[in-house]
Write an enzyme that holds these catalytic residues in place. Structure first.
Site, PDB file in Angstrom:
ATOM      1  N   SER A  47      37.480  67.358 -26.697  1.00  0.00           N
ATOM      2  CA  SER A  47      38.220  68.158 -27.643  1.00  0.00           C
ATOM      3  C   SER A  47      38.362  69.625 -27.262  1.00  0.00           C
ATOM      4  O   SER A  47      39.243  70.318 -27.775  1.00  0.00           O
ATOM      5  CB  SER A  47      37.545  68.074 -29.010  1.00  0.00           C
ATOM      6  OG  SER A  47      36.279  68.726 -28.972  1.00  0.00           O
ATOM      7  N   LYS A  55      36.236  78.676 -28.817  1.00  0.00           N
ATOM      8  CA  LYS A  55      36.794  77.462 -29.409  1.00  0.00           C
ATOM      9  C   LYS A  55      36.928  77.666 -30.912  1.00  0.00           C
ATOM     10  O   LYS A  55      36.021  78.209 -31.554  1.00  0.00           O
ATOM     11  CB  LYS A  55      35.861  76.277 -29.115  1.00  0.00           C
ATOM     12  CG  LYS A  55      36.431  74.919 -29.539  1.00  0.00           C
ATOM     13  CD  LYS A  55      35.474  73.779 -29.166  1.00  0.00           C
ATOM     14  CE  LYS A  55      36.090  72.414 -29.480  1.00  0.00           C
ATOM     15  NZ  LYS A  55      35.183  71.292 -29.132  1.00  0.00           N
ATOM     16  N   SER A  95      33.041  66.413 -25.204  1.00  0.00           N
ATOM     17  CA  SER A  95      34.118  67.369 -25.477  1.00  0.00           C
ATOM     18  C   SER A  95      34.073  68.654 -24.658  1.00  0.00           C
ATOM     19  O   SER A  95      35.030  69.427 -24.687  1.00  0.00           O
ATOM     20  CB  SER A  95      34.117  67.738 -26.964  1.00  0.00           C
ATOM     21  OG  SER A  95      34.718  66.707 -27.707  1.00  0.00           O
TER      22      SER A  95
END
Lengths: 492, 485, 69
Positions: free
Chosen positions: A156, A76, A180
């Site tokens: 997210s 990420k 997330s």
């Protein structure tokens, strides 16, 4: 050759049925082929991945190959990676190249993992649709039956979830502040775990809300997540909130079963508005666990409904302060101006997207003089009550089972315009974040449109092993082998 | 009351002053990072990515900075809080990399204490300390190197500071000066801050208001960042005068932050209360509450050095010196240590007379400090021993001390080199006196006719003839005898 | 955005109905043990790394528009 998981790829590499270079090239080719449409990567590090794969093959030829040797992962783009651009999917960090490596990615590298690149996310991890990224939205590889409408992957960690679902990486790292990891895992039909707050170091991970942010793995299976978490977790003296506890071998817990385990079903997670598909799947999950020998217990978490507003106050307050460092002076994009104040304003206006600016404004407001007690302090007190709800429940039960999200993935165009409606996506994931307890999401079935739905398991502090064991039982019962519309296909 | 009063047209005004002192903690590393806290260094070299506020960087508290704050609290006879907490003070500034300063707002590590000050008239006052807390220093902006830009150096960013806040107990510029000097003295004794105001390791924010006797406090102004004791005293004086003028003209003093301009000897407005920052304090979620153990605190207390007041009393008792003398000797720990070394090997009274007199004069003249003095305690001790055993007399000793400062030679070496050994040979002195008496027959006659004052003349002449080396007591004794003949 | 903000604020008002009498604010999970770092210089001396991402630097310094005090 069959459909690879992280575990099966690891086995194939060890047995030299497969080389790390072949494996890496397969994923790089798949990314080239499919990611134009999915947009799950912000940056692909082809050269580094290939070099890493060659080194891994050399190591695999010896007896000293570390645990993740030669396994290609996606990171990420919130984890700082030494010498590799790290953007948080924000314009303000569009060209930021950290001269340091986050502790979590250092751990993965030390264990021999190969990084394919950096995964797209909601800007600064603020969102649950992955539409707030400055690098464009991520498209969920899943489609509704008989429909071409593009769906959100959740957020997210939307890029991380979509890439695993589409077969563009064996596993990815995510971060979870209010859901997330779990919500995008559910939307994309994969597995993800947010461990106990303090289990994974936050050092070198770009902060959203410090008291909530926690890194965790996202992958296809429980076993894959167990393998990754063991590498990512661990005490870090550079993070004052890191907890000094040994990391267990999570893999060893996978087949423990649930015989005698007490599973709590919190009644507050079944609002009238809960879609029938989700309610039914939840009941199905309860049945799987009961059939496997668990005892099902009704429990109450009375402050659940206050989780979301509490979360938004706490998270936004912390975010407004954490994002103050993006001022265009030491790093990041800068918009020149005549005075210092104008420089800040122009830089931050151009650098941050609308949702980030909205949240900074809200966070600034709730901390401002005269409002601190009414908002932030009150929220932190309510947070104590939410934490007590869990502690009380965990005196009666070992683990809680709930839906992960109140809906399946929705279309880009169906995204509500009212921020509060968007925030409601996190209604089931936020309470565990507020308390800091571990929670995972696993794909349990499809809804009437053929979209994946997730179920969430929540455990006691540092009892991730129990979550893996219960998750594994459900994973076997669910037999979730469905594939999304966009998929790179089996490794051939 | 120290009696500092401003006589206004409407009557007398009293001033009310509170001080916030920022004292830089002596430590190797910074408060939250492993970068050096040393003063100076090439720009941006004493900087870690934590100090520069890079994404994902996290603070970890430096144990020694906590210990230094606790030691200081103990030295101020203050409460030590076993639980304290770091908050974020949010504001934007060029030299504040994180966009917030980590400081202890709601729960400081040290609570109420007090400082005893002594004024010139000998009176003693106690100034209350409200609190002491730990916080990070900011970096440095340089405004004079480029026409359009300011330059930023983060070497100071993150260095530990103690903010020591006094009660509004100070009633005169003199008291403010005495408070700052005493505070600095205590910090130096404790080794927690070097008190060097020129390098900015100690600076003060001064809160000033004025009122008529018996009134509640009126509006105060804060004068920021005053960097010498003298300026603090001047700033109070001119600011109080300014406020009296405003009140007496029928105006009101606005609460604001002001700067002291020592060149023009005036304060001027920096920002008004309306423009004041809203710092949006909240607990720093990157740090846990700071918990310390009672036993640890007691261990620090047991290891504290002797502080100025206690040392004064002990020196007075042990060596029979006066209150004034003990005050001078304890201004710095090094001076007191020097004195004690000398006093233990000499007559303590002789030692204090020489240190406060000729020795300090020589230090001043040569620009040396007690630490850099070419004459060490052992050297002074040797000199005093030569006086005590009558090898030299006091007058010669002054000459020898000067030589010691110049050459670095020991007293006995100089005495031998210059042949300064005192003459104690009765015959030699008597012979010299007889020569003088016969050479000054007229004066001798006057003396004998009753002009007693001339005794001194004969002493002087004898000493002069013997180049000052004669034993003065023997000269006296022999003169009395020979004049009586 | 103003309207959205007041919407969000209205929504969080529901916290006012929670009885928080005698409830302490949550500070962490209570599981981490406070730790202090040793007073040893372990970092710094990396000016190139510190300045590498600066949008505008002059020699060893970061820059901002001139600040007038």
């Amino acid at each position: 050759m069959h459909d690879l998981t992280l575990a099966s790829a690891r086995k194939a590499l060890r047995e030299r049925r497969l080389s790390a270079v072949e494996l890496t090239d397969h994923f790089l080719a798949s990314i080239r082929k499919f990611d134009g449409e999915i947009n799950s990567f912000v940056t692909v590090t082809e050269d580094q991945a290939r070099a890493g794969a060659r080194a891994a093959d050399a190591l695999l030829a010896t007896d000293n190959a570390p645990s993740l040797c030669g396994l290609p992962l996606g990171i990420k783009d919130l984890f700082c990676t030494n010498g590799v651009r790290t953007t948080a999917s924000s314009n303000i960090l569009r060209n930021f190249v950290p001269p340091y490596e986050s502790t979590v990615t250092s751990n993965l590298l030390a264990d021999g993992a190969i990084f394919l690149g950096k995964m797209n996310l909601d800007e600064f991890a603020m969102g649950s649709t992955n539409m707030t990224s400055a690098f464009g939205p991520v498209t969920n590889p899943w489609r509704r039956k008989n429909s071409d409408v593009k769906l959100v992957p959740g957020g997210s960690s939307g890029g991380s979830a979509a890439a695993v679902a589409a077969g563009l990486a064996l596993g990815t790292t995510g971060t979870d502040t209010g859901g997330s990891i779990r919500q995008p895992a559910a939307f994309c039909g994969i597995t993800g775990i947010k461990p106990t707050y303090g289990r994974c170091s936050r050092f070198g991970t770009i902060a959203f809300a410090s008291s909530l942010d926690q890194a965790g793995p996202m992958a296809r299976t429980m076993e894959d997540c167990a393998i990754l978490l063991e590498s990512m977790a661990g005490f870090d003296p550079k993070d004052s909130t890191s907890v000094d506890r040994p990391v267990p071998r999570y893999e060893d817990a996978l087949e423990r079963g649930v015989k005698g385990l007490k599973v709590g079903i919190p009644r507050e997670y079944r609002p009238d508005t809960l879609p029938a598909d989700i309610a039914a799947l939840w009941d199905q999950g309860i049945a799987w666990l009961r059939d496997a020998g668990a005892e099902i217990v009704d429990v109450s978490l009375p402050h659940t409904k206050y989780g979301l507003p509490t979360y938004y106050i706490v998270a936004l307050a912390e975010a407004s302060s954490n994002l103050a460092r993006y001022d265009g002076v030491r790093f990041g994009e800068r918009v020149d101006a005549g005075t210092l104040d104008e420089l800040y304003e122009a830089t931050r206006h151009a650098g941050f997207g609308e949702e980030v600016r909205r949240r900074i404004l809200m966070g600034t407001y709730v901390l401002s003089s005269g409002y601190y007690d009414a908002y932030y302090l009150r929220a932190q007190k309510v947070r104590t009550l939410i934490q007590r709800d869990f502690l009380n429940a965990f005196e009666k039960v070992d683990v809680l089972l709930t839906p992960t999200a109140p809906s399946a993935a929705f279309a880009h165009s169906e995204r509500p315009t009212d921020p509060v409606q968007i925030y409601l996506n996190d209604i089931f994931t936020v309470p565990a974040s507020m308390a800091g307890v571990p929670a995972l999401s696993l794909p349990a079935g499809l809804d009437h449109d053929g979209l994946p739905l997730g179920l969430q398991l929540i455990g006691r502090y540092f009892e991730e092993e129990t979550l893996f064991a219960a998750g594994r039982v459900m994973e076997k019962a669910a037999g979730f082998t469905h594939k999304p519309a966009l998929h790179a296909g089996a490794f051939a | 009351m120290s009696g500092y009063i401003i006589e206004g047209a409407t009557g007398p005004w009293e001033i009310v002053v509170g001080l916030e002192v920022h004292a830089q903690v002596i430590s190797h590393a910074k408060l939250f990072s492993g970068a050096s806290a040393e003063y100076g260094g090439e720009p941006n070299t004493h900087v870690s990515l934590i100090d520069a506020g890079f994404p994902g960087m996290l603070p970890v508290i430096n144990a020694e900075c906590v210990a230094q704050a606790v030691r200081t609290g103990l030295g101020l006879n203050a409460q030590i809080h076993l639980m304290s907490r770091f908050d974020r003070k949010n504001y934007f500034y060029a030299d504040l990399p994180q966009g917030y300063q980590i400081s202890q707002f709601a729960h400081p590590i040290v609570g109420e204490g007090q400082v005893e000050i002594e004024l010139a008239n000998g009176s003693v006052r106690h100034i209350g300390v409200t609190r002491l807390h730990l916080e990070q220093d900011a970096g440095k902006s340089m405004h004079d190197q480029d026409p359009t830009r300011s330059f930023i150096d983060l070497n100071r960013a993150g260095v530990a500071l103690m903010e020591i806040v006094s009660e509004p107990d100070i009633r005169s510029p003199e008291e403010a000066g005495a408070y700052l000097r005493k505070l600095r003295q205590i910090l130096r004794y404790l080794g927690t801050c070097d008190g060097n105001m020129e390098e900015g390791s100690m600076r003060a924010d001064v809160n000033v208001s004025v009122r008529k006797a018996g009134e509640e406090y009126r509006t105060r102004c804060e004068i920021k960042n005053v960097n010498s004791i003298r300026y603090v005293m001047q700033a109070i004086e001119v600011e109080a005068a300014r406020q009296v003028e405003i009140w007496e003209a029928g105006g009101t003093v606005d609460q604001e932050t002001r700067l002291f301009d020592h060149v023009r000897s005036e304060t001027r407005s920096l920002r008004s209360k309306e423009d004041a920052h809203d710092y949006r304090y909240f607990p720093d979620p990157d740090l846990l509450p700071l918990l310390i153990e009672r036993d640890w605190v007691e261990g620090l207390r047991a290891a504290l050095p002797e502080l100025p007041e206690a040392k004064r009393e002990r020196l007075e008792k042990t060596y029979g010196i006066s209150r004034y003398e003990s005050g001078v000797l304890t201004v710095e720990q090094g001076i007191a240590d020097f004195y004690e070394t000398v006093a233990k090997g000499s007559d303590p009274r002789l030692a204090v007379t020489w240190m406060l007199g000729d020795f300090f004069a020589a230090l001043n003249r040569t620009g040396a400090t007690i630490e850099t003095s070419p004459v060490k305690a052992e050297g002074l001790m040797e000199l005093l021993a030569l006086i005590t055993d009558s090898t030299i007399n006091g007058k010669i000793a002054k000459e020898v001390l000067e030589d010691m400062f110049e050459t670095g030679d020991s007293a006995s070496v100089i005495v031998e080199r210059k042949g300064l050994r005192q003459v104690t040979d009765t015959g030699a002195i008597e012979a010299e006196i007889r020569t003088i008496l016969s050479a000054h027959a007229d004066k001798l006659a006057e003396y004998k006719s009753g002009k007693d004052k001339l005794f001194g003349f004969f002493v002087g002449q004898t000493m002069k003839a013997m180049k000052g080396k004669a034993n003065p007591a023997m000269v006296n004794e022999l003169l009395v005898k020979l004049l009586a003949e | 955005m103003r309207q959205e903000l007041s919407g969000i604020l209205g929504w969080v008002e529901q916290l006012n109905e929670v009885d928080i009498t005698d409830v302490p604010p949550m500070i962490g999970t209570g599981l981490a043990v406070p730790r202090l770092r040793e007073d040893v210089v372990t970092d710094g001396d990396k000016r190139d790394a510190v300045l590498a991402n600066a949008p505008d630097s002059v020699g060893p310094y970061f820059t901002v528009p001139k600040v007038v005090e």
